[in-house]
Design a protein around this motif. Structure first.
Motif, mmCIF file in Angstrom:
data_model
loop_
_atom_site.group_PDB
_atom_site.id
_atom_site.type_symbol
_atom_site.label_atom_id
_atom_site.label_comp_id
_atom_site.label_asym_id
_atom_site.label_seq_id
_atom_site.Cartn_x
_atom_site.Cartn_y
_atom_site.Cartn_z
ATOM 1 N N GLY A 79 0.824 -1.210 0.000
ATOM 2 C CA GLY A 79 0.000 0.000 0.000
ATOM 3 C C GLY A 79 0.852 1.251 0.000
ATOM 4 O O GLY A 79 1.816 1.363 -0.752
ATOM 5 N N VAL A 80 0.489 2.172 0.874
ATOM 6 C CA VAL A 80 1.197 3.459 0.890
ATOM 7 C C VAL A 80 2.594 3.333 1.474
ATOM 8 O O VAL A 80 3.368 4.279 1.463
ATOM 9 N N ASN A 81 2.917 2.141 1.998
ATOM 10 C CA ASN A 81 4.219 1.994 2.659
ATOM 11 C C ASN A 81 5.329 1.524 1.733
ATOM 12 O O ASN A 81 6.372 1.079 2.207
ATOM 13 N N VAL A 82 5.113 1.566 0.440
ATOM 14 C CA VAL A 82 6.168 1.094 -0.461
ATOM 15 C C VAL A 82 7.440 1.909 -0.250
ATOM 16 O O VAL A 82 7.401 3.113 -0.057
ATOM 17 N N MET A 83 8.546 1.187 -0.284
ATOM 18 C CA MET A 83 9.839 1.827 -0.009
ATOM 19 C C MET A 83 10.866 1.362 -1.034
ATOM 20 O O MET A 83 10.650 0.392 -1.738
ATOM 21 N N ASN A 84 11.988 2.009 -1.024
ATOM 22 C CA ASN A 84 13.158 1.498 -1.724
ATOM 23 C C ASN A 84 13.986 0.760 -0.684
ATOM 24 O O ASN A 84 14.307 1.311 0.372
ATOM 25 N N VAL A 85 14.305 -0.483 -0.980
ATOM 26 C CA VAL A 85 15.018 -1.317 -0.014
ATOM 27 C C VAL A 85 16.288 -1.846 -0.669
ATOM 28 O O VAL A 85 16.243 -2.347 -1.788
ATOM 29 N N ILE A 86 17.407 -1.728 0.032
ATOM 30 C CA ILE A 86 18.664 -2.287 -0.495
ATOM 31 C C ILE A 86 19.231 -3.248 0.533
ATOM 32 O O ILE A 86 19.627 -2.838 1.631
ATOM 33 N N LEU A 87 19.227 -4.527 0.197
ATOM 34 C CA LEU A 87 19.787 -5.531 1.094
ATOM 35 C C LEU A 87 21.238 -5.769 0.698
ATOM 36 O O LEU A 87 21.534 -5.975 -0.483
ATOM 37 N N ARG A 95 10.518 -1.391 -4.129
ATOM 38 C CA ARG A 95 11.586 -1.452 -5.127
ATOM 39 C C ARG A 95 12.817 -1.983 -4.385
ATOM 40 O O ARG A 95 13.307 -1.341 -3.441
ATOM 41 N N VAL A 96 13.295 -3.131 -4.801
ATOM 42 C CA VAL A 96 14.284 -3.839 -3.981
ATOM 43 C C VAL A 96 15.556 -4.146 -4.765
ATOM 44 O O VAL A 96 15.509 -4.604 -5.907
ATOM 45 N N MET A 97 16.679 -3.913 -4.101
ATOM 46 C CA MET A 97 17.980 -4.210 -4.684
ATOM 47 C C MET A 97 18.769 -5.079 -3.705
ATOM 48 O O MET A 97 18.622 -4.961 -2.498
ATOM 49 N N VAL A 98 19.575 -5.967 -4.255
ATOM 50 C CA VAL A 98 20.520 -6.724 -3.434
ATOM 51 C C VAL A 98 21.912 -6.325 -3.891
ATOM 52 O O VAL A 98 22.176 -6.274 -5.092
ATOM 53 N N VAL A 99 22.790 -6.017 -2.957
ATOM 54 C CA VAL A 99 24.178 -5.701 -3.305
ATOM 55 C C VAL A 99 25.067 -6.783 -2.711
ATOM 56 O O VAL A 99 25.012 -7.060 -1.504
ATOM 57 N N VAL A 100 25.871 -7.385 -3.553
ATOM 58 C CA VAL A 100 26.678 -8.527 -3.122
ATOM 59 C C VAL A 100 27.958 -8.540 -3.971
ATOM 60 O O VAL A 100 27.945 -8.082 -5.121
#
Ligand SMILES: Nc1ncnc2c1ncn2[C@@H]1O[C@H](COP(=O)(O)OP(=O)(O)O[C@H]2O[C@H](CO)[C@@H](O)[C@H](O)[C@H]2O)[C@@H](O)[C@H]1O
Length: 740
Positions: free
Chosen positions: A244-252, A283-288
């Protein structure tokens, strides 16, 4: 004019009747009870501080005069006022006002529809666009919401002649000024507004929230324009994400990520949790790190340099968009060729790799144009994992937030295993971090085992905005001196931001119905409906593959895991004499400590007719064992969560575990009287306790077939997916986001 007073009643009109036209006080909210728009409009007027409201509006202006005063209405009364006229006038004014509001709403709806059409036309036109000037793939542009005519020109991202992305933001130069990084030309950084999260926000009804709209309420919308095509809510139904309104950009950020790099459960989590968060609309990113040559990720053409221990280190970025997640790989000489030895090398070597990973990761939202647009720092939360990335919240604070930059970016730190902390000598290791001098105190720790030392996990725990660990049981243990491994004091001090969330499993990867490793060599996929025959076939295939006697009636006991003290595989070694005294077969798969690897080989040699000790790392074999075995042994001395017991239950394989950490949370003890429970859990990490539990387990396997099937079915019917877990993570990310 007869009197001026305050109206105080249930209804303006009826109260006036009751009060004989004397001074009255008026609580505007009471008008709501009088029903419908009449009350609402009055309230709006009052809240807006209008001195003359609907009650005196219009040419007839008889009866009552109203002026705002301290949240109440002053009412003027002229003795001969006609109450019905007043009510009529109020109603007319209300209708006028309603029409204005509804017209406004209709206009907004039309704008929403137009915007949606624009976005979808941009998306489809971009899909057809050939020959993009930049290296960024069209698929990714599409996702970013700046699709179609967008192109990269002179480092700026241009869409329909309008610049939507710019070169690097001032923050970058600031970081460079601090020696954290050096700028390279040609980077594009789109403003955070063009992220999918902000796009979907545009469609949120909240964006259009208007006091008048709220006051009118949904029920009235249809009355005014029955022909309009959709309300904002209707219009949003399709596009509204689960979050819902809580969508975020997340980087793991993690040191390993399955399927590309994995030594254990951390890799599984880094590969699966982000996908579940993406399914919720983030919107999700993984950095490895990029330890080897991987097929999917493609070079982005971005190069950055960072100083690590006084040395310049180059990082180039690779990217793949898979299952809704941006996987970003950091390539550099220091990471290369480490595929089979991720945590290898001496302490300083490992520390340098982790310093570089964290320094680069904290700037990824500015430098890496996933899908054509960088994530930016607005609405952004990092998820760091274990000590390897515990420097990330420290860098975020030291280089940015302390200087008023990346003010809205947060970092959540997840503890998968407290036993590894990044300990070392204070001076030498602190120099390697290149942090400001006054930060050293965050890292200093004394304990009876390590003495005075530098502890990277300690600094991360203190600076992270929220701390999560991977089960409730382990969260409790971490606060004890036995379970906290010297960090219990810090964890207790930060209890307010600390909580446990039990891991999930990747139900695409670990699913007997879909498992790709069960599609050949005599194995088969199976489900709850085909459990009996399917599992029997997998068992036969496993016996065949490992050169064991193919017998359906013999139970297979298995162990899969890293060979170290944590996993208690030595207890299995101690119990082996008793185990092989029964009509069973045993399969042990693991790699790690030399003495334990030797033990596996020895056990196979000594009991060659019954035992297989497979030393090495094989995902395929791990899946096949999980499917073909009957019992999974997990006598771990401590276990933050444990994934193998979850995989086992999903495959109808019964876990026998030491009741500790996440094992206690997830494997409830079988109760033969009520036919409940999921396996056997023994209360001390000792071989005789293991033997006792295995005795009960084998007895049930041999003599109580129905109970056994019940155990299998209950295990398989659980919802162990990451989807539920991701929702809990979302709550933590939100708490971090709104924390100052
Ligand atoms: N030789 C081998 N060949 C093939 N596959 C192998 C293997 N050895 C291990 N694996 C695989 O590695 C994973 C191990 O995961 P675990 O969660 O059981 O342990 P680990 O201690 O590494 O993880 C830490 O992090 C995770 C994630 O939070 C916590 O669940 C856990 O308690 C904590 O110790 C499983 O997918 C397993 O199949």
């Amino acid at each position: 004019m007869a009197s001026v007073g305050y109206l105080n009643g249930h209804s303006l009109v009826s109260h006036r009747r009751a009060s004989s036209g004397k001074s009255l006080s008026f609580d505007p909210s009471c008008l709501r009870r009088n029903g419908g728009l009449y009350g609402r409009v009055c309230r709006m007027r009052i809240e807006r501080g209008l001195s003359h409201g609907v009650l005196i509006g219009g040419k007839e202006r008889r009866g009552l005069g109203v002026s705002g005063k301290d949240g109440g209405f002053e009412v003027e009364e002229d003795g001969d006022g006609d109450e019905e006229d007043v009510a009529d006038e109020a109603l007319r004014a209300t209708i006028r006002w309603s029409k204005q509001v509804l017209a406004k709403q209709k206009d907004l709806i039309q704008r929403i529809v137009a915007s949606r059409k624009l976005v979808s036309s941009i998306e489809s036109s971009f899909l057809n666009t050939q020959g993009n000037k930049s290296e960024v793939s069209s698929e990714n542009y599409t996702r970013s919401g700046i699709t179609g005519p967008a192109s990269v020109s002179d480092g700026d991202l241009v869409h329909e002649g309008r610049k939507v992305g710019t070169r690097s933001q001032p923050e970058i130069s600031f970081a460079h000024a601090l020696g954290l990084a050096r700028e390279e030309d040609g980077l594009i950084t789109a403003p955070s507004k063009v992220t999918p999260s902000s796009l979907s926000k545009t469609y949120e009804p909240t964006e259009f929230r208007d006091e008048a709209l709220e006051d009118l309420g949904e029920a009235n919308v249809g009355d005014v324009d029955e022909k309009h095509e959709m309300t904002p809510e209707e219009g949003n139904k399709e596009s509204l994400p689960l979050a819902g309104v809580n969508v975020m950009n997340v980087i793991l950020v993690a040191a390993e990520c399955a399927p590309w790099s994995k030594t254990g459960g951390l890799g599984d989590v880094a590969g699966a949790l982000p996908k579940a968060l993406a399914r919720r609309g983030h919107r999700v990113m993984v950095v490895v790190p990029r330890y080897g040559e991987y097929t999917e990720p493609k070079a982005l053409g971005v190069i950055k340099r960072y100083k690590v221990d006084g040395q310049d280190m180059e990082v180039t970025y690779f990217h793949a968009h898979i299952d809704g997640v941006d996987f970003v790989f950091l390539d550099g000489p220091i990471f290369r060729h480490r595929q089979n030895d991720i945590y290898g090398g001496n302490r300083q070597d490992i520390l340098k790799r982790m310093v570089l990973l964290c320094k680069a990761a904290v700037e990824v939202p500015w430098h890496v144009p996933c899908g054509g647009a960088c994530y930016g720092d607005g609405n952004l939360v990092f998820i760091a994992n274990d000590w390897h990335t515990a420097l990330l919240p420290v860098y975020l604070k030291a280089y940015y937030r302390d200087h008023g930059l990346m003010k809205y970016t947060r970092c959540v730190l997840v503890i998968h295993n407290i036993a590894h902390q990044g300990r070392g000598p204070v001076e030498e290791d602190f120099r390697c971090t290149s942090l400001p001098e006054h930060y050293v105190d965050l890292f200093k720790l004394y304990d009876p085992i390590g003495g005075d030392h530098l502890n990277i996990f300690a600094a991360g725990l203190k600076t992270a905005d929220r701390v999560v660990t991977v089960s409730h049981g382990y969260a409790w243990e971490l606060k004890t001196s036995e379970g906290g491994w010297g960090l219990d004091g810090i964890i207790n001090e930060n209890d307010w931001k600390f909580q446990g969330i039990v891991n999930g499993i990747d139900t695409k990867d670990w699913n007997p119905e879909l498992d790709i490793h069960l599609k050949s060599d005599g194995y088969t996929n199976y489900s709850l409906a085909t459990l009996k025959s399917g599992k029997a076939q997998c068992k036969a295939a496993l016996q065949q593959e490992l050169g064991l006697l193919v017998r359906e009636d013999v139970p297979i006991l298995a162990f899969i895991g890293r060979l170290d003290g944590q996993k208690g595989v030595d207890l299995i070694g101690e119990a082996m004499h008793w185990i092989v005294g029964n009509d069973v077969q045993v399969i042990l798969l693991g790699t790690g400590r030399q003495d334990l690897e030797d033990m596996l080989k020895r056990l196979e040699r000594e009991h060659n007719d019954k035992v297989r000790g497979w030393v090495g790392f094989s995902a395929k074999l791990a899946h096949r064992i999980t499917a073909g075995a009957d019992i999974l042994m997990m006598p771990s001395r401590f276990e933050p969560c444990g994934l193998n017991q979850l995989y086992a239950m999903a495959y109808g394989t019964i876990p026998v575990v030491h009741a500790v950490g996440g094992l206690r949370d997830t494997v409830s003890q079988f109760d033969p009287y009520s036919e409940t429970g999921l396996g056997w859990a023994f209360d001390r990490a000792e071989s005789n306790r293991l033997i006792n539990a295995l005795g009960n387990c084998l007895g049930t396997y041999w003599y109580y077939k129905n109970s056994w099937e019940g155990l299998q079915r209950r295990g398989m019917m659980q919802d162990l997916s990451w989807d539920n877990v991701a929702q809990q993570y979302e709550e933590v990310l939100l708490a971090a986001k709104y924390q100052w």
